[in-house]
Write a protein that holds these residues in place. Structure first.
Motif, PDB file in Angstrom:
ATOM      1  N   ASN A 259       0.835  -1.193   0.000  1.00 50.25           N
ATOM      2  CA  ASN A 259       0.000   0.000   0.000  1.00 50.25           C
ATOM      3  C   ASN A 259       0.877   1.253   0.000  1.00 50.25           C
ATOM      4  O   ASN A 259       1.873   1.320   0.724  1.00 50.25           O
TER       5      ASN A 259
ATOM      6  N   VAL B 294      -3.977   0.563  -2.850  1.00 50.12           N
ATOM      7  CA  VAL B 294      -3.609  -0.857  -2.843  1.00 50.12           C
ATOM      8  C   VAL B 294      -3.001  -1.209  -4.190  1.00 50.12           C
ATOM      9  O   VAL B 294      -3.706  -1.299  -5.202  1.00 50.12           O
TER      10      VAL B 294
ATOM     11  N   TYR C 187     -10.126  -4.311  -6.311  1.00 48.97           N
ATOM     12  CA  TYR C 187      -8.805  -4.585  -5.736  1.00 48.97           C
ATOM     13  C   TYR C 187      -8.017  -5.497  -6.680  1.00 48.97           C
ATOM     14  O   TYR C 187      -8.577  -6.426  -7.271  1.00 48.97           O
TER      15      TYR C 187
ATOM     16  N   THR D  90      -9.543   3.179   1.419  1.00 52.90           N
ATOM     17  CA  THR D  90      -8.553   2.544   0.555  1.00 52.90           C
ATOM     18  C   THR D  90      -8.921   2.857  -0.888  1.00 52.90           C
ATOM     19  O   THR D  90     -10.099   3.058  -1.225  1.00 52.90           O
TER      20      THR D  90
END
Length: 244
Positions: free
Chosen positions: A78, A104, A124, A174
């Protein structure tokens, strides 16, 4: 309240993690190198230090024990970034880090259900990987992808911190970028059994391309700080598409 169907299973948002273990290490890295690595996202790294030449990279391993996505291991690389729309006057310095979110960049996992859910719901960059876990006086792990060693970490025991440190819910964002789309996911977490240690981690890189990317940041090097949490209770909301 929204729902997503993944591999025949209906997930109702937010997705809940009731029990998980966490090990993290924070590294001060070259901001220009970090920006080059994540330029594809359209996001900007949060810069600090003399001349605003430094950025933060956080490497972590999660062992998810009781979650809506099942049990699995997950490794993450990250980079701390400014929220989209941050003004130039608020984009640098230690104060900016307080509002920074985690982009990420790597996210290998070892189970197919969470891989599909992570890519479909939140964008992701999950890929399948093999994990070797070492328990004992030190906790350690190896991550291999397609049979090639990517990264290994070994953690020295940390110093317990007061329970009040992690008992209050923490709201965090995130960011991800997949298939040309950048997304923001808001989450909430409560930590317990938290330990911290200056340095405290040994990092080794392999021959997988992920390792070369980490090397471009100047890793391996001494960590600023390492930490662990005996339990992490968290939720993940639906992702929102954001502009740079």
């Amino acid at each position: 309240m929204t729902q997503h169907t993944i591999a025949g299973t209906v997930l109702t948002m937010p997705v809940r993690v009731r029990r998980a273990h966490q090990h993290t290490a924070m590294f001060v890295v070259d901001a220009a190198a970090a920006q080059r690595m994540i330029d594809y996202s359209g996001l900007r790294v949060c810069r600090f230090g003399r001349g605003n030449r430094r950025a933060l990279a956080v490497l972590m391993l999660m062992r998810y024990e009781d979650t809506d996505l099942g049990q699995y291991y997950e490794y993450g690389t990250n980079i701390m970034v400014n929220p989209p729309g941050t003004s130039p006057s608020q984009a640098t310095g230690l104060r900016a880090l307080q509002s920074a979110g985690a982009f990420v960049h790597h996210l290998p996992v070892d189970q197919s259900f969470t891989l599909e859910a992570g890519r479909t719901i939140w964008g992701y960059p999950k890929v399948m990987a093999d994990f070797t876990i070492r328990h004992g006086r030190q906790f350690g792990f190896d991550v291999s992808i397609d049979g090639r060693h990517a990264v290994s970490m070994d953690f020295a025991p940390g110093i317990p911190v007061p329970s009040a440190f992690g008992s209050r819910p923490q709201v965090h964002s995130t960011y991800s970028h997949l298939d040309g789309v950048t997304r923001e996911t808001e989450g909430q977490m409560v930590l317990s059994g938290v330990r911290y240690r200056p340095g405290g981690v040994s990092l080794r890189l392999g021959e997988h391309p992920y390792a070369a990317e980490l090397s471009s940041l100047g890793l391996p090097k001494r960590a600023l700080v390492s930490s662990s949490a005996a339990n992490v209770d968290m939720t993940f909301a639906d992702a929102k598409i954001v502009g740079a």
